[in-house]
Design a protein around this motif. Sequence first.
Motif, PDB file in Angstrom:
ATOM      1  N   UNK A 146      -1.188  20.813 -36.849  1.00  0.00           N
ATOM      2  CA  UNK A 146      -0.826  20.598 -38.242  1.00  0.00           C
ATOM      3  C   UNK A 146      -0.912  21.916 -39.007  1.00  0.00           C
ATOM      4  N   UNK A 147      -0.297  21.935 -40.179  1.00  0.00           N
ATOM      5  CA  UNK A 147      -0.368  23.094 -41.070  1.00  0.00           C
ATOM      6  C   UNK A 147      -0.975  22.635 -42.393  1.00  0.00           C
ATOM      7  N   UNK A 148      -2.054  23.323 -42.793  1.00  0.00           N
ATOM      8  CA  UNK A 148      -2.714  22.995 -44.063  1.00  0.00           C
ATOM      9  C   UNK A 148      -3.072  24.300 -44.766  1.00  0.00           C
ATOM     10  N   UNK A 149      -2.630  24.446 -46.004  1.00  0.00           N
ATOM     11  CA  UNK A 149      -2.846  25.679 -46.773  1.00  0.00           C
ATOM     12  C   UNK A 149      -2.340  26.915 -46.018  1.00  0.00           C
ATOM     13  N   UNK A 150      -1.225  26.716 -45.305  1.00  0.00           N
ATOM     14  CA  UNK A 150      -0.614  27.831 -44.581  1.00  0.00           C
ATOM     15  C   UNK A 150      -1.283  28.189 -43.276  1.00  0.00           C
ATOM     16  N   UNK A 151      -2.324  27.454 -42.906  1.00  0.00           N
ATOM     17  CA  UNK A 151      -3.050  27.726 -41.666  1.00  0.00           C
ATOM     18  C   UNK A 151      -2.754  26.641 -40.621  1.00  0.00           C
ATOM     19  N   UNK A 152      -2.844  27.050 -39.360  1.00  0.00           N
ATOM     20  CA  UNK A 152      -2.564  26.145 -38.265  1.00  0.00           C
ATOM     21  C   UNK A 152      -3.845  25.507 -37.744  1.00  0.00           C
ATOM     22  N   UNK A 153      -3.821  24.200 -37.536  1.00  0.00           N
ATOM     23  CA  UNK A 153      -4.977  23.492 -37.000  1.00  0.00           C
ATOM     24  C   UNK A 153      -4.636  22.739 -35.731  1.00  0.00           C
ATOM     25  N   UNK A 154      -5.626  22.634 -34.830  1.00  0.00           N
ATOM     26  CA  UNK A 154      -5.454  21.934 -33.556  1.00  0.00           C
ATOM     27  C   UNK A 154      -6.537  20.881 -33.389  1.00  0.00           C
ATOM     28  N   UNK A 155      -6.222  19.854 -32.602  1.00  0.00           N
ATOM     29  CA  UNK A 155      -7.235  18.898 -32.162  1.00  0.00           C
ATOM     30  C   UNK A 155      -6.683  18.157 -30.950  1.00  0.00           C
ATOM     31  N   UNK A 156      -7.572  17.693 -30.091  1.00  0.00           N
ATOM     32  CA  UNK A 156      -7.164  16.956 -28.894  1.00  0.00           C
ATOM     33  C   UNK A 156      -8.061  15.742 -28.693  1.00  0.00           C
ATOM     34  N   UNK A 157      -7.548  14.765 -27.950  1.00  0.00           N
ATOM     35  CA  UNK A 157      -8.330  13.591 -27.581  1.00  0.00           C
ATOM     36  C   UNK A 157      -7.717  12.982 -26.336  1.00  0.00           C
ATOM     37  N   UNK A 158      -8.435  12.026 -25.770  1.00  0.00           N
ATOM     38  CA  UNK A 158      -7.909  11.283 -24.627  1.00  0.00           C
ATOM     39  C   UNK A 158      -7.816   9.796 -24.926  1.00  0.00           C
ATOM     40  N   UNK A 159      -7.925   9.455 -26.205  1.00  0.00           N
ATOM     41  CA  UNK A 159      -7.845   8.062 -26.611  1.00  0.00           C
ATOM     42  C   UNK A 159      -6.701   7.874 -27.595  1.00  0.00           C
ATOM     43  N   UNK A 160      -6.158   6.638 -27.656  1.00  0.00           N
ATOM     44  CA  UNK A 160      -5.014   6.389 -28.535  1.00  0.00           C
ATOM     45  C   UNK A 160      -5.222   5.212 -29.485  1.00  0.00           C
ATOM     46  N   UNK A 161      -6.452   4.728 -29.619  1.00  0.00           N
ATOM     47  CA  UNK A 161      -6.674   3.652 -30.586  1.00  0.00           C
ATOM     48  C   UNK A 161      -6.583   4.203 -32.007  1.00  0.00           C
ATOM     49  N   UNK A 162      -6.375   3.341 -32.979  1.00  0.00           N
ATOM     50  CA  UNK A 162      -6.138   3.759 -34.358  1.00  0.00           C
ATOM     51  C   UNK A 162      -7.279   4.622 -34.899  1.00  0.00           C
ATOM     52  N   UNK A 163      -8.513   4.211 -34.627  1.00  0.00           N
ATOM     53  CA  UNK A 163      -9.665   4.957 -35.149  1.00  0.00           C
ATOM     54  C   UNK A 163      -9.704   6.376 -34.586  1.00  0.00           C
ATOM     55  N   UNK A 164      -9.453   6.508 -33.288  1.00  0.00           N
ATOM     56  CA  UNK A 164      -9.498   7.826 -32.677  1.00  0.00           C
ATOM     57  C   UNK A 164      -8.347   8.708 -33.163  1.00  0.00           C
ATOM     58  N   UNK A 165      -7.167   8.112 -33.351  1.00  0.00           N
ATOM     59  CA  UNK A 165      -6.033   8.888 -33.865  1.00  0.00           C
ATOM     60  C   UNK A 165      -6.331   9.382 -35.278  1.00  0.00           C
ATOM     61  N   UNK A 166      -6.969   8.554 -36.090  1.00  0.00           N
ATOM     62  CA  UNK A 166      -7.341   8.972 -37.450  1.00  0.00           C
ATOM     63  C   UNK A 166      -8.329  10.138 -37.405  1.00  0.00           C
ATOM     64  N   UNK A 167      -9.302  10.047 -36.505  1.00  0.00           N
ATOM     65  CA  UNK A 167     -10.272  11.129 -36.355  1.00  0.00           C
ATOM     66  C   UNK A 167      -9.602  12.400 -35.820  1.00  0.00           C
ATOM     67  N   UNK A 168      -8.634  12.231 -34.925  1.00  0.00           N
ATOM     68  CA  UNK A 168      -7.892  13.374 -34.370  1.00  0.00           C
ATOM     69  C   UNK A 168      -7.196  14.150 -35.477  1.00  0.00           C
ATOM     70  N   UNK A 169      -6.488  13.438 -36.333  1.00  0.00           N
ATOM     71  CA  UNK A 169      -5.770  14.092 -37.435  1.00  0.00           C
ATOM     72  C   UNK A 169      -6.753  14.787 -38.379  1.00  0.00           C
ATOM     73  N   UNK A 170      -7.873  14.135 -38.678  1.00  0.00           N
ATOM     74  CA  UNK A 170      -8.881  14.739 -39.559  1.00  0.00           C
ATOM     75  C   UNK A 170      -9.461  16.007 -38.934  1.00  0.00           C
ATOM     76  N   UNK A 171      -9.712  15.999 -37.628  1.00  0.00           N
ATOM     77  CA  UNK A 171     -10.230  17.192 -36.953  1.00  0.00           C
ATOM     78  C   UNK A 171      -9.211  18.314 -36.985  1.00  0.00           C
ATOM     79  N   UNK A 172      -7.942  17.978 -36.842  1.00  0.00           N
ATOM     80  CA  UNK A 172      -6.909  18.998 -36.914  1.00  0.00           C
ATOM     81  C   UNK A 172      -6.851  19.649 -38.282  1.00  0.00           C
ATOM     82  N   UNK A 173      -6.944  18.820 -39.336  1.00  0.00           N
ATOM     83  CA  UNK A 173      -6.930  19.348 -40.706  1.00  0.00           C
ATOM     84  C   UNK A 173      -8.140  20.226 -40.970  1.00  0.00           C
ATOM     85  N   UNK A 174      -9.299  19.816 -40.467  1.00  0.00           N
ATOM     86  CA  UNK A 174     -10.521  20.606 -40.635  1.00  0.00           C
ATOM     87  C   UNK A 174     -10.425  21.930 -39.875  1.00  0.00           C
TER      88      UNK A 174
END
Length: 449
Positions: A57-85
């Motif tokens: 993802x791109x936030x404030x012009x910076x690139x963020x990464x995150x990875x997981x091995x799960x695809x449930x809704x809760x884990x996907x939400x946490x994945x996106x939050x980790x990428x933004x952080x």
Amino acid sequence: MTDYKSIIKAVENAASENGLEDYELYLTTSESIGCETFRDELSEFSSSKGTSVYFRCIKNGKLGYATTQKTDDEEISLLVARGAENALINEKDERAIIYDGKGEYRQVPEVQFTLPSAAKLASIAMDMRNTLYNSDKNIADGTSAGTGAYLSSTFIYNSKGLTLENEVGNANAYMYAVVSDENGESPESAFKGVYKDIDSFDQQEVADYVINKAKRKFGAGNVKTGKYNIIFSRECMAEILSTYRSVFYADSAQKGFSKLGKSLVGTKIASDIVTLTDTPFKEDNPLQISFDGEGYPTMEKNVIENGILKTMLYNLTTAEKDGVESTGNASRGGSGIGTRVYSFFINPGRMNDEELIKFAENGIFVTDMKGFHAGADTVSGDFSIESEGFVIENGVLTRPVRSFTVAGNFFDLLLNIKEISSELEMRSPGFTQIASPAVLIENMSVAGE
């Protein structure tokens, strides 16, 4: 079956909550099984199933990464939050490009593949084992056979509206023969893989091939140090090409890790008879894909054409740096985007292997090389590799030889290819295949006795 619609909805909701406008999800799933034999029994069975999810993802012009091995809704939400952080704390000056998907995608064959049962693979492996042991009385411990199969899928979704999916599968088998000499000489070995129709291929033909190939090595002697005409076998030239493939990556050139680069495009870097192709659409490869790790359309291209460097291999970021279009060669990993090849091969020439040996007249036919990890420098192109093979005398293969070192330079080798065999065999199906016909290079340095 992966519920992509649910995943997309979870990503969109989480991206909105984290104030993300540009983002990308890359998801792979894979399932594989395999078995191997040793002596008179199955020695190993493996089975695996897994999912890998990569988020950018791109936030404030910076690139963020995150990875997981799960695809449930809760884990996907946490994945996106980790990428933004991660984007907020990322201090690297790296540019991210989220592809808009406006290119044209070539349709690839739809592969209908079902994983065979473990019992079926085990039965084929044992049949191969029995064929090997019944083919020669001098078969020795270490002889083995194996089968395997895998099914994998790739899915990309991003904020530009791009949605892509690809699924492939394949089965394979191999025979590995270890043969002892009747006089007690140390065993020799040979390997051959089978990548099509594993239920119906000619097991006896493959067994005879690996056994005879191993037997030909018995009685190997030495060669004198000097200059020789060298023919690199298909396997050896493919190994050389695999070792030096990164010199064609724009990323390597931009970082100073390759002598090639945009400035050399259009110049002669190889013999006139050399054409080097990269394509994800090779007809005999069941694993074809129409998009790369960034969702950019893949394409067939000649990297070298009649000795002229036609292009480097690009992803979106390296292409932007050089002011060119991507070649659709982006790879994907947990920490970002890299470069890769697909079916990467030197095009066949005019002579079969036997004619090539006859043309060489005298020299060495190199059949085995080992130690590329220590004996090859991909920056300078220099290599010095321990080798085995056969002496060529008056256009005929004669005695086997071993424990000699072939030294040279990859860039010089490309320029000095004298002839190329007409026999090209891709070693295995896969998203990455690297192959070459046998090639003849004159007056190479050999260190022997």
